[in-house]
Design an enzyme around this catalytic site. Structure first.
Site, mmCIF file in Angstrom:
data_model
loop_
_atom_site.group_PDB
_atom_site.id
_atom_site.type_symbol
_atom_site.label_atom_id
_atom_site.label_comp_id
_atom_site.label_asym_id
_atom_site.label_seq_id
_atom_site.Cartn_x
_atom_site.Cartn_y
_atom_site.Cartn_z
ATOM 1 N N TYR A 108 0.830 -1.203 0.000
ATOM 2 C CA TYR A 108 0.000 0.000 0.000
ATOM 3 C C TYR A 108 0.867 1.258 0.000
ATOM 4 O O TYR A 108 0.568 2.230 -0.696
ATOM 5 C CB TYR A 108 -0.961 -0.012 1.196
ATOM 6 C CG TYR A 108 -1.995 -1.098 1.085
ATOM 7 C CD1 TYR A 108 -3.119 -0.940 0.279
ATOM 8 C CD2 TYR A 108 -1.837 -2.311 1.758
ATOM 9 C CE1 TYR A 108 -4.058 -1.947 0.150
ATOM 10 C CE2 TYR A 108 -2.781 -3.322 1.636
ATOM 11 C CZ TYR A 108 -3.888 -3.140 0.832
ATOM 12 O OH TYR A 108 -4.809 -4.139 0.699
ATOM 13 N N ASN A 132 -12.685 0.643 -4.804
ATOM 14 C CA ASN A 132 -12.535 0.395 -6.233
ATOM 15 C C ASN A 132 -13.798 -0.268 -6.796
ATOM 16 O O ASN A 132 -14.195 -1.336 -6.357
ATOM 17 C CB ASN A 132 -11.311 -0.504 -6.458
ATOM 18 C CG ASN A 132 -11.100 -0.870 -7.906
ATOM 19 O OD1 ASN A 132 -11.591 -0.218 -8.815
ATOM 20 N ND2 ASN A 132 -10.355 -1.940 -8.114
ATOM 21 N N CYS A 140 -6.756 -3.986 -7.900
ATOM 22 C CA CYS A 140 -6.440 -3.829 -6.478
ATOM 23 C C CYS A 140 -6.000 -5.149 -5.845
ATOM 24 O O CYS A 140 -5.389 -5.150 -4.776
ATOM 25 C CB CYS A 140 -7.614 -3.206 -5.725
ATOM 26 S SG CYS A 140 -9.167 -4.089 -5.911
ATOM 27 N N HIS A 141 -6.264 -6.266 -6.522
ATOM 28 C CA HIS A 141 -5.814 -7.557 -6.002
ATOM 29 C C HIS A 141 -4.292 -7.662 -5.991
ATOM 30 O O HIS A 141 -3.733 -8.511 -5.313
ATOM 31 C CB HIS A 141 -6.437 -8.717 -6.800
ATOM 32 C CG HIS A 141 -6.019 -8.771 -8.226
ATOM 33 N ND1 HIS A 141 -6.651 -8.020 -9.206
ATOM 34 C CD2 HIS A 141 -5.033 -9.465 -8.857
ATOM 35 C CE1 HIS A 141 -6.066 -8.266 -10.370
ATOM 36 N NE2 HIS A 141 -5.086 -9.139 -10.182
ATOM 37 N N GLU A 167 -1.983 -15.050 -12.334
ATOM 38 C CA GLU A 167 -0.976 -14.129 -12.859
ATOM 39 C C GLU A 167 0.445 -14.576 -12.517
ATOM 40 O O GLU A 167 1.414 -13.895 -12.856
ATOM 41 C CB GLU A 167 -1.241 -12.715 -12.333
ATOM 42 C CG GLU A 167 -2.548 -12.156 -12.848
ATOM 43 C CD GLU A 167 -2.911 -10.805 -12.253
ATOM 44 O OE1 GLU A 167 -2.163 -10.296 -11.384
ATOM 45 O OE2 GLU A 167 -3.948 -10.248 -12.659
#
Length: 176
Positions: A108, A132, A140-141, A167
């Site tokens: 963050y 979001n 945001c993940h 990913e």
């Protein structure tokens, strides 16, 4: 000549972690999330967009981008135009979020720095992630706590875990 009727078009697409509902206005994604109920996304929209009719339809290139992402083109969602409300600071954070590439994660505090804010603005970054409206298009993940683990996710930690695994990223590899 009749005026064009504007609307919010929604499409529900299957994913390995459950359906993702996408809402678009004039070809721009205005809401998306892991839910089978478009109303869950619609009620989070600004009042001006909620005043428009919500209709089911084929989102064409937007839906194809979701399919391409699921098929392994991890940059496919980055090419889709998005728009959501927020202050200038919030918009900078959303832009920075879209700059976090698939296969990477940030903290963050690092997200705050990427938005031109001090690292101490980590709470503002967390708030932007929590508010979001356009997951996973605004990814945001890909933001993880420096304390380890996955942290929270509006659609549940198992969805966040799946997205990161898809990913090719694990939470222990967060960039400070």
């Amino acid at each position: 000549m009749a005026a064009a009727i504007t609307m919010i078009t929604t499409q529900i697409l299957p994913t390995p972690v459950g359906p993702v509902t996408v809402l678009a206005h004039d070809g721009v994604v205005v809401a998306a999330g892991f839910s089978a109920d478009p109303q869950e996304q619609f009620v989070r929209l600004p009042a001006a967009l909620r005043a428009l009719p919500l209709v089911e339809g084929d989102l064409g290139d937007i839906a194809q981008a979701v399919r391409d992402y699921l098929d392994g083109d991890l940059d496919a969602l980055d090419r889709v135009p998005v728009e959501q409300p927020g202050t200038e600071t919030r918009q900078r954070l959303y832009t920075a979020l879209r700059g976090v590439r698939a296969g990477t994660t940030v903290s963050y505090g690092r997200l705050a720095e990427m938005a031109g804010l001090p690292r101490t603005a980590a709470r503002a970054a967390g708030s932007a992630c929590a508010q979001n409206l356009i997951a996973p298009f605004v990814p945001c993940h890909r933001v993880l706590p420096t304390t380890g683990g996955f942290g929270g996710y509006y659609y549940g930690v198992p969805v966040k875990e799946w997205l990161l695994a898809h990913e090719g990223r694990r939470p222990a590899l967060v960039t400070p």
